[in-house]
Design a protein around this motif. Structure first.
Motif, PDB file in Angstrom:
ATOM      1  N   ALA A 380       0.833  -1.208   0.000  1.00 33.33           N
ATOM      2  CA  ALA A 380       0.000   0.000   0.000  1.00 33.33           C
ATOM      3  C   ALA A 380       0.865   1.254   0.000  1.00 33.33           C
ATOM      4  O   ALA A 380       0.547   2.239  -0.698  1.00 33.33           O
ATOM      5  N   LEU A 381       1.963   1.231   0.759  1.00 37.79           N
ATOM      6  CA  LEU A 381       2.850   2.390   0.800  1.00 37.79           C
ATOM      7  C   LEU A 381       3.446   2.676  -0.578  1.00 37.79           C
ATOM      8  O   LEU A 381       3.503   3.838  -1.023  1.00 37.79           O
ATOM      9  N   LYS A 382       3.874   1.639  -1.264  1.00 37.24           N
ATOM     10  CA  LYS A 382       4.428   1.827  -2.605  1.00 37.24           C
ATOM     11  C   LYS A 382       3.372   2.436  -3.550  1.00 37.24           C
ATOM     12  O   LYS A 382       3.665   3.329  -4.345  1.00 37.24           O
ATOM     13  N   GLY A 383       2.152   1.922  -3.427  1.00 37.84           N
ATOM     14  CA  GLY A 383       1.084   2.446  -4.280  1.00 37.84           C
ATOM     15  C   GLY A 383       0.777   3.897  -3.983  1.00 37.84           C
ATOM     16  O   GLY A 383       0.575   4.704  -4.903  1.00 37.84           O
ATOM     17  N   VAL A 384       0.751   4.281  -2.708  1.00 37.91           N
ATOM     18  CA  VAL A 384       0.454   5.660  -2.333  1.00 37.91           C
ATOM     19  C   VAL A 384       1.551   6.587  -2.836  1.00 37.91           C
ATOM     20  O   VAL A 384       1.276   7.702  -3.319  1.00 37.91           O
ATOM     21  N   ILE A 385       2.806   6.127  -2.731  1.00 37.36           N
ATOM     22  CA  ILE A 385       3.916   6.959  -3.209  1.00 37.36           C
ATOM     23  C   ILE A 385       3.799   7.204  -4.710  1.00 37.36           C
ATOM     24  O   ILE A 385       3.980   8.320  -5.210  1.00 37.36           O
ATOM     25  N   GLU A 386       3.488   6.139  -5.461  1.00 39.47           N
ATOM     26  CA  GLU A 386       3.334   6.287  -6.911  1.00 39.47           C
ATOM     27  C   GLU A 386       2.164   7.213  -7.249  1.00 39.47           C
ATOM     28  O   GLU A 386       2.248   8.054  -8.167  1.00 39.47           O
ATOM     29  N   GLU A 387       1.083   7.062  -6.485  1.00 39.71           N
ATOM     30  CA  GLU A 387      -0.068   7.928  -6.740  1.00 39.71           C
ATOM     31  C   GLU A 387       0.246   9.376  -6.364  1.00 39.71           C
ATOM     32  O   GLU A 387      -0.232  10.316  -7.015  1.00 39.71           O
ATOM     33  N   ARG A 388       1.009   9.584  -5.310  1.00 38.30           N
ATOM     34  CA  ARG A 388       1.405  10.937  -4.931  1.00 38.30           C
ATOM     35  C   ARG A 388       2.260  11.564  -6.018  1.00 38.30           C
ATOM     36  O   ARG A 388       2.156  12.755  -6.333  1.00 38.30           O
ATOM     37  N   ASN A 389       3.126  10.718  -6.623  1.00 45.41           N
ATOM     38  CA  ASN A 389       4.014  11.238  -7.670  1.00 45.41           C
ATOM     39  C   ASN A 389       3.252  11.727  -8.901  1.00 45.41           C
ATOM     40  O   ASN A 389       3.747  12.570  -9.642  1.00 45.41           O
ATOM     41  N   VAL A 390       2.067  11.162  -9.112  1.00 42.09           N
ATOM     42  CA  VAL A 390       1.270  11.600 -10.265  1.00 42.09           C
ATOM     43  C   VAL A 390       0.153  12.553  -9.838  1.00 42.09           C
ATOM     44  O   VAL A 390      -0.765  12.824 -10.611  1.00 42.09           O
ATOM     45  N   GLY A 391       0.198  12.992  -8.565  1.00 42.58           N
ATOM     46  CA  GLY A 391      -0.742  13.995  -8.105  1.00 42.58           C
ATOM     47  C   GLY A 391      -2.054  13.486  -7.596  1.00 42.58           C
ATOM     48  O   GLY A 391      -2.959  14.269  -7.329  1.00 42.58           O
ATOM     49  N   GLN A 392      -2.200  12.174  -7.466  1.00 38.43           N
ATOM     50  CA  GLN A 392      -3.468  11.622  -6.989  1.00 38.43           C
ATOM     51  C   GLN A 392      -3.516  11.491  -5.462  1.00 38.43           C
ATOM     52  O   GLN A 392      -4.582  11.258  -4.894  1.00 38.43           O
ATOM     53  N   ARG A 393      -2.384  11.598  -4.819  1.00 32.87           N
ATOM     54  CA  ARG A 393      -2.308  11.522  -3.354  1.00 32.87           C
ATOM     55  C   ARG A 393      -1.483  12.693  -2.842  1.00 32.87           C
ATOM     56  O   ARG A 393      -0.725  13.324  -3.588  1.00 32.87           O
TER      57      ARG A 393
END
Length: 467
Positions: A380-393
């Motif tokens: 989940a942490l990896k997914g949140v980081i990736e989503e943050r990088n694209v502006g979704q988190r």
């Protein structure tokens, strides 16, 4: 045994065998050092050696009592001037107005108790039973201190693991702070993200200091119990040797072998002999006494003489103010108390075994759940980081996800510590956490050797070890 996933091992590397395994202190090694060095344990052994002497003291009443006696008498006799000291055909002969005499005697007296209503015999048996009870009490204390060594060892392993986890968390948060600043510089982030990362980093630094302080405290306790500084402590596995297959076997073994129960049973034997000894005060007593004396006078004449005598004495107690009856009733009440304490010890052991057995099962289940939680939290942490990088988190989402990982890792470490301590506590409750049962590489203290050496000693001031 606890199965570690590859991901959990990567996140918590201290759980695996290190490259310093040759010099690492094992939990068995820590227990062996504790057995040899712990001052409380050595003091308990000295106390037992003192109790061993009670058997010799009780047996003394069976043996002859020998005394040397010396007596000297000086006398002076003064006469009036008209007093006649000695008469003769020529009248009264006066030698002076006083005479001095000096008489002395010396000899030996021997007294032997022949029969005392079996009081001495029962006191000896009571002392012997009390020695056996205290031998079991010593074994219980050895087990308790070895368990304390296990707890001290696992506390260091836990605290070291938490320090490593929080250090890695600190590194992660520093990276997140740098990433937030970089995003702010290129216009993709906000100052709020930077502030959140800074606040989380400051909290992580405080948590790390707290973990390091807890580790130092655990190391101090370890040194107090084990008597040596901790060296390369690693996460131990749960106990293997002597662990029962199920709860019923554990309870049966505990009720049979637990030293607290055995000590209480020996105390019942001792109390029973005390009742018989008290009842012996109502029975007749027979003793023999022999005396030999030589008298010496000051004139050196042949009046010196040697006299000897032997006498037998029979004592029949009729009434002693009621003390004898009170002592018998008192001894019987103490016997009843000891029997109740046996039941109490059995119930306590049974309750402890059930408690630690269920605690062990719960800890093992928690370990599996914690491992699965860590794996899911990291994904989940990896997914949140990736989503943050694209502006979704947001950065806050990342920090929350990281905190979830951190909490799961620490819960895993705590569960592992609980499982290890519970497994050794189970052995302790069963009476199997001993040098012999665990195969510890240390010389076993044999309490019976000192007892055998002193139980029949007639004289001697030095202890067995020469003091």
């Amino acid at each position: 045994m606890i199965r570690k996933t590859a991901l959990a091992a990567a996140l918590v590397p201290f759980l695996l065998a290190t490259t310093h395994s040759v010099s690492a202190e094992t939990i068995a090694g820590a227990m062996a050092k504790t057995y040899a060095n712990n001052p409380d344990l050595n003091a308990a052994r000295a106390a037992l050696r003192a109790i061993d002497e009670n058997v010799t003291i009780a047996k003394a009443a069976m043996r002859p009592q020998v005394s040397g006696v010396a007596e000297a008498t000086a006398a002076r006799r003064t006469f009036d001037k008209d007093q006649c000291v000695e008469s003769s055909a020529f009248g009264c002969i006066r030698f002076g107005n006083r005479t001095d005499t000096f008489n002395s005697s010396y000899g030996i007296s021997i007294t032997q108790q022949i029969f005392d209503g079996f009081q001495t015999l029962n006191r000896v048996r009571s002392a012997e039973a009390n020695v056996l009870a205290n031998q079991e009490a010593l074994r219980a204390q050895e087990i308790s201190i070895l368990l304390a060594a296990v707890e001290a060892y696992t506390n260091i392993a836990r605290d070291q693991a938490i320090v490593v986890i929080r250090q890695k968390n600190l590194e992660f948060l520093r990276e997140q702070l740098n990433a937030s600043k970089a995003r702010l510089n290129v216009g993709e982030g906000t100052q709020t993200d930077v502030s959140l990362a800074e606040a989380q980093l400051a909290e992580a630094e405080a948590l790390l200091v707290s973990a390091q302080a807890a580790l130092k405290s655990s190391e101090a306790v370890y040194f107090q119990i084990v008597g040596d500084q901790p060296k390369n402590i690693k996460q131990p596995p749960t106990a293997k040797r002597g662990v029962p297959r199920n709860l019923d076997q554990a309870v049966a073994a505990g009720l049979r072998d637990n030293p607290q129960i055995l000590s209480a049973e020996r105390s019942v034997d001792a109390a029973g002999y005390n009742v018989k000894a008290a009842e012996g005060t109502m029975l007749p007593g027979v003793s023999l006494q022999g005396d030999v004396f030589k008298s010496v006078n000051d004139s050196g004449s042949t009046n010196d003489n040697v006299a000897g005598s032997i006498s037998a004495r029979v004592t029949i107690p009729l009434y002693q103010g009621g003390a004898e009856y009170g002592q018998i009733r008192q001894a019987k009440e103490r016997l009843g108390q000891q029997r109740i304490l046996v039941d109490s010890a059995r119930l306590e052991v049974q309750q402890t075994i059930i408690s630690v057995y269920t605690q062990l099962e719960a800890a093992l289940a928690s370990i599996k759940a914690n491992e699965a939680e860590i794996e899911a939290a990291n994904l989940a942490l990896k997914g949140v980081i990736e989503e943050r990088n694209v502006g979704q988190r947001t950065t806050l989402d990342v920090l929350i996800a990281q905190q979830t990982v951190l909490d799961a890792q620490e819960r895993l470490v705590i569960s592992q510590r609980i499982a290890v301590v519970a497994s050794y506590s189970l052995l302790a409750s069963m009476g199997r956490l001993t040098v012999r049962d665990q195969g510890l590489q240390v010389a076993e203290y044999r309490a019976g050797d000192h007892y055998q050496a002193v139980k029949d000693k007639w004289f001697g001031l030095r202890t067995v070890d020469g003091r």
